[in-house]
Scaffold this active site. Structure first.
Site, mmCIF file in Angstrom:
data_model
loop_
_atom_site.group_PDB
_atom_site.id
_atom_site.type_symbol
_atom_site.label_atom_id
_atom_site.label_comp_id
_atom_site.label_asym_id
_atom_site.label_seq_id
_atom_site.Cartn_x
_atom_site.Cartn_y
_atom_site.Cartn_z
ATOM 1 N N LYS B 79 -8.423 21.390 4.788
ATOM 2 C CA LYS B 79 -7.947 21.569 6.168
ATOM 3 C C LYS B 79 -8.048 20.247 6.908
ATOM 4 O O LYS B 79 -9.053 19.534 6.791
ATOM 5 C CB LYS B 79 -8.786 22.645 6.867
ATOM 6 N N SER B 154 -6.687 29.856 12.128
ATOM 7 C CA SER B 154 -6.092 28.534 12.214
ATOM 8 C C SER B 154 -5.964 27.808 10.874
ATOM 9 O O SER B 154 -5.217 26.834 10.776
ATOM 10 C CB SER B 154 -6.926 27.654 13.149
ATOM 11 N N SER B 178 -10.946 32.011 11.553
ATOM 12 C CA SER B 178 -9.909 31.090 11.071
ATOM 13 C C SER B 178 -9.883 30.851 9.563
ATOM 14 O O SER B 178 -8.953 30.219 9.069
ATOM 15 C CB SER B 178 -10.032 29.749 11.789
#
Lengths: 99, 489
Positions: B79, B154, B178
C-alpha cells in the site's frame, strides 16, 4: 447546533485551508450532516466514564539516550521543494517578497 | 491453475523444489500486470526492475543451497502509505506525488530481511481516508470480480492486486476497516492485527491511536506467514507492544472443537444486506458443524461506533496532517509571497476534498468550546465500546459477524460522505478497541464475494487465525479465482 458558512470558513482558516466560494455550501451541508449524526452521542450518559485516548497498557516509553544514525543532510534535503546552503528555503515569513 | 493465482506458500514450495525460479515467478506477475492492470488500476507505482533484482538474489541463494524464508522470492504489493527507501510514497495524494521515501518502514525492513519481492505500490484512498479507493488523486481501482464496482478501501489497490493475480500477497493499513472491508469486497483474506502488534514506523500516520498495518492475502496460511514477517516490537514506535510475537503458523490447525464463538446481535440489524446476512449466518452454522459452540451475545454500544470514529479519527488526522506544509517535502504551491500564503495554497491545492473535510472536522472538534462536546465525549464513548468487548470476551473466545453490510458497490454510487462512512459500521468498533480482526470469503452474492469477520481478544490473533483456517479449509471459498469482470455465480 448548526454550523454556519462563516464558521466553516473560520475552521478552514485555522486548518490553513481555503474553501472556494462555489464549494462552500456543499462543505457546510456535509459538515452539518456529519456533526448532526455525531450528535447521537449526546444520548449517552458518560458522566462517570473515563475517556480513552489510546488502548495500550503503557504510559511514557523511554529509551537509552544514545545516538543512532540519522539521515544525512543530503538525504534529509532530498525531497525539499527548494533548498539553499544546506537548509530548506521557504517564502518570506514577513509580508512581501517572494521565492 | 495459473501460477499467479496460487497462494504465496505454494509458490514458495515450488521455489524450494526448484520447479520455478523467483525471476520466472516475478516475470509472470509482471506479465500479468501488463495484461490486466489497464483494466484494474491497482498500482500507483510499479517496481519491476528492483523486483527482478531482488528475485535474482533469491535465485542465487537457492542455487547455493541456502535455506530461504517463507516469503522469499514471492512478489507482494505494498500500500502506498508505507515507505520503501528510494521509492515514491504518495498516499495517493497530490501533496506527496513527488515524495521519495529516504528510509524503509519497519515492516518493509523486516520483509527485506525475509527476501520478499516488492512488485509495486498499491493505490488507496487519499491518506487512507475513504472506503472505496475513489478518493485517490491518481485513479479509480476496479474490483476484479465486477469491473463496474469498487474494490472497497482504503486499501483497495492492495486487495485488488491480490484478487487479480497481480501480486501473491499485499500489505494494507486499517484505521476503521481499510484492510478487512476491501478483503471482503474482493474475496481475499485481510487481517488487522492487534493495535501495537505491528510497527507503524514508516506508515504515514492518519489516526495514530487506530492505524495498524496488516496483510491481505489469498488464504489464511499466507496471512499467518506475512504476519510472522512483519510483527514484533519496534524501537521507533512507542506504541508497539514490547512482546515477542508467537509463530502464527502454529495456529494453522483445523480444530475448533469447543471454541466459543459469540454472535453479536447488533451486527445483524438494519442496513445489513439480506444475502450477506444469509451467507454469514451460513458460515456461522458451518463453524458450529465443525465443533464450535455458538453463543448469542450483545455489544450494546455498537450503534455509536461510527459517530465516535468520525470525531476521533479526524481529530487525530488534523494533527497528523499539519505536517504537510510544503516546506521539507512534497508539493509546494508556486509563486507565493509569504510563508502563510505558501502553507495555505500548498494544502488547498495538495489535498482532495475528503482529506480537507476530515482535517476541518478534526480542527472543529478539537477547537475551544467544542472539545468537551465532541472530542472528550467521543473518547468516553470509546471506553464504553471497549467495555462491551471486554464483557463478551469473558464469555466467548472470538466473535463472528459480517465484515461489511453489503458486497462491493458500483463505482461512483456513493456520493454522500455519511453513507460511505456507514460501510465501516462492523469494522470500526474493532479499531476503537484495538482488537485483531480478520475478513475471509464465506460465499458469493450475485457473483460478488461476501466477507465473514472474526474478531479476537487483544493479542489473540492465534484464535482468530485458527478459526479462520478451520473454516477456510472446510468451506473452500478461497480456491475460486476472480473472473476479472465476467460475473457468474
Amino acid at each position: 447546533m448548526k454550523v454556519s458558512a462563516q464558521e466553516v470558513q473560520y475552521i478552514a482558516k485555522l486548518a490553513r485551508l481555503e474553501i472556494p466560494e462555489e464549494d462552500l455550501a456543499l462543505f457546510v451541508r456535509q459538515f452539518n450532516d456529519i456533526l448532526g449524526y455525531a450528535g447521537m452521542l449526546g444520548k449517552l450518559d458518560t458522566e462517570k466514564v473515563e475517556p480513552t485516548a489510546q488502548v495500550l497498557p503503557y504510559g511514557n516509553v523511554m529509551r537509552e539516550d544514545a545516538a543512532g544514525t540519522p539521515l544525512t543532510q543530503e538525504e534529509a534535503l532530498s525531497n525539499a521543494p527548494a533548498q539553499k546552503d544546506g537548509g530548506y528555503l521557504v517564502a518570506r515569513v514577513m509580508e512581501g517578497g517572494g521565492v | 491453475m495459473a501460477l499467479y493465482n496460487l497462494p504465496a506458500h505454494e509458490l514458495g514450495n515450488k521455489l524450494r523444489k526448484k520447479e520455478v525460479s523467483s525471476v520466472e515467478l516475478t516475470r509472470g506477475f509482471l506479465n500479468r500486470i501488463a495484461e490486466v492492470e489497464p483494466e484494474i488500476g491497482a498500482f500507483v507505482t510499479l517496481c519491476g526492475e528492483t523486483a527482478l533484482e531482488s528475485a535474482a538474489l533469491v535465485d542465487a541463494k537457492i542455487g547455493r543451497g541456502e535455506p530461504i524464508a517463507p516469503l522469499a522470492g514471492i512478489a507482494g504489493a505494498i500500500k502506498d502509505i508505507l515507505c520503501i527507501k528510494g521509492v515514491k510514497t504518495t498516499c495517493s495524494s497530490h501533496i506527496l506525488d513527488n515524495f521519495i521515501a529516504p528510509y524503509d518502514a519497519t515492516v518493509i525492513a523486516k520483509l527485506k530481511q525475509n527476501d520478499a519481492v516488492f512488485i509495486g505500490k498499491a493505490n488507496m484512498d487519499e491518506f487512507a481516508m475513504g472506503s472505496t479507493t475513489e478518493t485517490s488523486y491518481f485513479k479509480k481501482t476496479k474490483n476484479p470480480w465486477a469491473l463496474d464496482c469498487t474494490p472497497g478501501g482504503s486499501s483497495g489497490g492492495s486487495a485488488a492486486s491480490v484478487a487479480a493475480g497481480e501480486a501473491a500477497w499485499s500489505l494494507g493499513s486499517d484505521t476503521g476497516g481499510s484492510i478487512r472491508q476491501p478483503a471482503s469486497f474482493t474475496g481475499t483474506v485481510g487481517l488487522k492485527p492487534t493495535y501495537g502488534r505491528v510497527s507503524r514506523y514508516g506508515c504515514v500516520a492518519f489516526a495514530s491511536s487506530l492505524d495498524q498495518v496488516g496483510p491481505i492475502t489469498r488464504d489464511v496460511t499466507d496471512c499467518a506467514l506475512v504476519l510472522n514477517a512483519i510483527s514484533g516490537h519496534c524501537e521507533h514506535d512507542s506504541t508497539s507492544y514490547n512482546l515477542a510475537a508467537p509463530d502464527f503458523t502454529k495456529a494453522l490447525t483445523p480444530d475448533i472443537k469447543g471454541m466459543k464463538i459469540g454472535v453479536p446481535k447488533e451486527y445483524f440489524g438494519a442496513g445489513l444486506d439480506k444475502m450477506v446476512e444469509e451467507k454469514v449466518r451460513g458460515a456461522i452454522k458451518h463453524l458450529s458443524g465443525l465443533g464450535a459452540e455458538i453463543v448469542d451475545v450483545s455489544l450494546p454500544h455498537t450503534e455509536y461506533a461510527v459517530a465516535t470514529y468520525y470525531i476521533i479519527a479526524p481529530a487525530e488526522a488534523s494533527a497528523n496532517l499539519a505536517r504537510f506544509d510544503g516546506v521539507k517535502y512534497g508539493y509546494r504551491a508556486p509563486g507565493c509571497r509569504n510563508l502563510i500564503e505558501m502553507t495555505v495554497k500548498t494544502r488547498t491545492q495538495g489535498f482532495g476534498n475528503e482529506v480537507k473535510r476530515r482535517i476541518m472536522l478534526g480542527t472543529y472538534v478539537l477547537s475551544s468550546g467544542y472539545y468537551d462536546a465532541y472530542y472528550n465525549k467521543a473518547m468516553k464513548v470509546r471506553t464504553l465500546i471497549i467495555e462491551d468487548f471486554k464483557k463478551v470476551f469473558g464469555k466467548v473466545d472470538i466473535l463472528a459477524c459480517p465484515t461489511a453490510p453489503t458486497t462491493a458497490l458500483p463505482l461512483g454510487s456513493m456520493l454522500d460522505p455519511l453513507s460511505i462512512y456507514m460501510l465501516d459500521v462492523y469494522t470500526i468498533p474493532v479499531n476503537m478497541a484495538g482488537l485483531p480482526g480478520i475478513s475471509l470469503p464465506c460465499g458469493f452474492s450475485g457473483g460478488k464475494p461476501v466477507g465473514l469477520q472474526l474478531i479476537g481478544r487483544a493479542l489473540d490473533e492465534m484464535s482468530v487465525l485458527r478459526a479462520a483456517y478451520t473454516y477456510e479449509q472446510s468451506a473452500g471459498f478461497h480456491k475460486t479465482a476472480a473472473p476479472l469482470g465476467g460475473v457468474s455465480a
